[in-house]
Enzyme design. Structure first.
Site, PDB file in Angstrom:
ATOM      1  N   HIS A   1      40.239  38.848  36.753  1.00  0.00           N
ATOM      2  CA  HIS A   1      40.303  39.072  38.193  1.00  0.00           C
ATOM      3  C   HIS A   1      41.719  38.810  38.732  1.00  0.00           C
ATOM      4  CE1 HIS A   1      38.344  38.505  42.345  1.00  0.00           C
ATOM      5  NE2 HIS A   1      39.573  38.037  42.527  1.00  0.00           N
TER       6      HIS A   1
ATOM      7  N   ARG B   1      35.641  47.146  46.272  1.00  0.00           N
ATOM      8  CA  ARG B   1      34.189  46.917  46.288  1.00  0.00           C
ATOM      9  C   ARG B   1      33.697  46.965  47.730  1.00  0.00           C
ATOM     10  NH1 ARG B   1      32.651  41.349  43.828  1.00  0.00           N
ATOM     11  NH2 ARG B   1      33.528  42.421  42.005  1.00  0.00           N
TER      12      ARG B   1
ATOM     13  N   GLU C   1      38.080  33.351  36.599  1.00  0.00           N
ATOM     14  CA  GLU C   1      37.755  34.638  35.972  1.00  0.00           C
ATOM     15  C   GLU C   1      39.016  35.251  35.364  1.00  0.00           C
ATOM     16  OE1 GLU C   1      36.015  36.917  39.135  1.00  0.00           O
ATOM     17  OE2 GLU C   1      34.160  35.739  39.158  1.00  0.00           O
TER      18      GLU C   1
ATOM     19  N   HIS D   1      37.695  41.745  46.689  1.00  0.00           N
ATOM     20  CA  HIS D   1      37.624  43.150  46.279  1.00  0.00           C
ATOM     21  C   HIS D   1      37.463  44.078  47.482  1.00  0.00           C
ATOM     22  CE1 HIS D   1      37.367  43.052  41.839  1.00  0.00           C
ATOM     23  NE2 HIS D   1      36.807  41.859  42.005  1.00  0.00           N
TER      24      HIS D   1
ATOM     25  N   ASP E   1      39.416  44.020  38.612  1.00  0.00           N
ATOM     26  CA  ASP E   1      38.894  43.350  37.419  1.00  0.00           C
ATOM     27  C   ASP E   1      39.195  44.238  36.222  1.00  0.00           C
ATOM     28  OD1 ASP E   1      37.817  41.396  39.061  1.00  0.00           O
ATOM     29  OD2 ASP E   1      35.804  42.246  39.041  1.00  0.00           O
TER      30      ASP E   1
END
Length: 204
Positions: free
Chosen positions: A186, A73, A183, A118, A125
């Site tokens: 993740h 990301r 999460e 990320h 994910d």
């Protein structure tokens, strides 16, 4: 287009992986395409990508597959999330993704961070789907649902969903990834090669 160093394009490495890159479109918690996602592609560092393929190969033995929601990301995407927190709330998105929280609490509670793992290139994910990608295993919540129902130790979801989460967690941990408590989707490579670097290369 080949991913720039130090990344590997996951589909080039393993074409059987399924992609559903949510931040390239509007099917996500901010309801908009996110800065830096110029193509629906998934990149990871070499060690993380190769470890992920180990999981994919094990699932394929049972006619299952990984589906990737997000991988590397860019930092500019994280900055977009920060700006979004200062914008008016969309009630429909709040109901879907963070019904019990205010936007500001997403940072306070650890669901969002100003420097995401990320952006270091070794976090992914994901979920498990049928080999044709048509059916997702029930994991109890949608991807990016921000609440206790997404926590690894949540016991209020159906037993099959808990079992599916445990399957995903076990396979990822055995391949060298560390889960994130808040999460279920993740995971970060334990021995990530760039633990102190936040990359900002747009995904093209």
């Amino acid at each position: 287009m080949t991913a720039p160093a130090p990344f590997i394009d996951l589909i080039e490495l393993c074409p059987t992986l399924r992609l559903d890159i949510r931040y390239h479109g509007s099917d996500n918690f901010i309801g908009l395409p996110v800065d830096g996602y110029e193509a629906p592609r998934a990149w990871l560092t070499g060690p993380a990508a190769r470890a992920l393929v180990q999981v994919q190969r094990r699932l394929e033995l049972f006619d299952l597959s990984l589906k990737i929601f997000d991988a590397y990301r860019p930092q500019r995407a994280v900055d977009h999330f920060i700006r979004w927190c200062d914008s008016p709330c969309d009630p429909q998105l709040k109901t879907l993704y963070y019904p019990e929280l205010e936007k500001s609490q997403l940072f306070e509670e650890g669901y969002l961070n100003r420097h995401s793992t990320h952006s270091r290139g070794s976090t992914v994910d994901l979920t498990i789907v049928s080999c044709d990608g048509a059916t997702e295993l029930d994991m109890g919540t949608r991807f990016d649902f921000f609440g206790p129902e997404s926590w690894l130790d949540c016991d209020s979801i159906p037993p099959q969903a808990r079992a599916n989460r445990l399957l995903l967690q076990r396979l990822m941990v055995e391949a060298g990834f560390i889960p994130f408590h808040h999460e279920w989707w993740h995971f970060t490579l334990r021995d990530e090669p760039y633990p102190h670097t936040c990359f900002d290369i747009p995904i093209r």
